[in-house]
Scaffold this motif. Structure first.
Motif, short mmCIF file in Angstrom:
data_model
loop_
_atom_site.label_atom_id
_atom_site.label_comp_id
_atom_site.label_asym_id
_atom_site.label_seq_id
_atom_site.Cartn_x
_atom_site.Cartn_y
_atom_site.Cartn_z
N LEU A 193 5.99 4.43 -2.29
CA LEU A 193 5.85 4.32 -0.31
C LEU A 193 7.21 4.96 0.32
O LEU A 193 6.74 6.20 0.82
CB LEU A 193 5.60 2.83 -0.06
N LEU A 194 8.33 4.73 0.10
CA LEU A 194 9.10 5.23 0.77
C LEU A 194 9.49 6.91 -0.07
O LEU A 194 10.23 7.75 1.00
CB LEU A 194 10.88 4.69 -0.45
N ASP A 219 1.05 -0.67 -0.36
CA ASP A 219 -0.48 0.27 -0.07
C ASP A 219 0.62 1.16 -0.02
O ASP A 219 1.02 2.19 0.47
CB ASP A 219 -1.35 0.10 1.22
N PRO A 220 1.39 1.97 -1.06
CA PRO A 220 2.03 3.21 -1.22
C PRO A 220 1.34 4.55 -0.33
O PRO A 220 2.24 5.38 0.11
CB PRO A 220 2.11 3.16 -2.98
N SER A 221 0.87 4.28 -0.42
CA SER A 221 -0.45 5.37 0.55
C SER A 221 0.03 5.46 1.73
O SER A 221 -0.76 6.26 2.61
CB SER A 221 -1.71 5.99 0.16
N VAL A 264 7.60 2.14 8.01
CA VAL A 264 8.37 0.35 8.07
C VAL A 264 7.68 -0.24 8.63
O VAL A 264 7.70 -1.40 8.05
CB VAL A 264 8.64 1.35 9.36
N ALA A 265 6.25 0.05 9.01
CA ALA A 265 4.87 -1.68 9.27
C ALA A 265 4.74 -1.67 7.70
O ALA A 265 4.46 -3.39 7.27
CB ALA A 265 3.75 -0.57 9.64
N GLN A 266 4.83 -0.82 6.01
CA GLN A 266 4.36 -1.34 4.90
C GLN A 266 5.82 -2.75 4.68
O GLN A 266 5.40 -3.76 4.20
CB GLN A 266 4.62 -0.29 4.17
N LEU A 267 6.90 -1.71 5.25
CA LEU A 267 7.86 -3.34 4.89
C LEU A 267 7.95 -3.86 5.92
O LEU A 267 8.57 -5.46 4.64
CB LEU A 267 9.19 -2.04 4.40
N ARG A 268 7.83 -4.50 6.51
CA ARG A 268 7.73 -4.74 7.64
C ARG A 268 6.51 -6.34 6.92
O ARG A 268 6.71 -7.84 6.72
CB ARG A 268 7.01 -4.56 8.82
#
Length: 163
Positions: A141-142, A84-86, A91-95
């Motif tokens: 995302l980043l 989810d890029p939004s 950090v939670a998204q990469l995890r």
């Protein structure tokens, strides 16, 4: 015909489309089954055609060659890797991506070599869109989180190098 339970399941899964047409999705699903069961080295256009009950030449309407078939398998598996890029919590998204990738690797352990080697074998501009989606989503995302494009790419490479 393969009389084993796995072979029967594969044959049932490979039943033709109701209108008799072979679809790319059906072909890739069957190819993924073969790789999951037997490994990449056992996948051939002839073996896939046999599993689908088709003439090998009919497969070339959906994949130009075995390399395109392997790219399609990688694309099929990577389609399950959502980002989810939004999400403001990068950090939670990469995890979550790491956990999803681990799940894919455990579900399709014989496909992992494809996920690692296919991007290196296929120039960026020629890769199927589906194989680029996770990269694009993670970079979005980043960069939304404030990283420069170069830093976002370094983070992506470090993450997937680790995975």
């Amino acid at each position: 015909m393969d009389a084993s339970p796995a072979g029967r399941a594969l044959q049932e899964e490979a039943e033709p489309h109701p209108d008799g047409k072979l679809t790319r999705e059906r072909m890739l699903a069957c190819a993924l089954e073969i790789v999951d069961r037997d490994g990449v080295e056992k996948l051939s256009m002839r073996a896939l055609a046999r599993a689908l009950g088709r003439d090998p030449m009919s497969l070339y309407r959906h994949a130009d060659n075995k390399a395109a078939l392997l790219d399609g398998i990688a694309e099929t598996v990577l389609a399950q890797l959502t980002v989810d890029p939004s999400d403001p919590d990068w950090v939670a998204q990469l995890r979550a991506v790491a956990h999803r990738f681990r799940h894919l690797a455990l579900t399709h352990p014989r496909v992992v070599p494809l996920l690692v080697t296919r991007p290196l074998a296929t120039p960026l501009a020629l890769r199927p869109r589906g194989t680029l989606r996770p990269l694009e989503d993670i970079l979005a995302l980043l960069t939304r989180a404030g990283f420069t494009g170069a830093d976002a790419l370094h983070i992506y490479r470090a993450l997937f190098g680790f995975l």
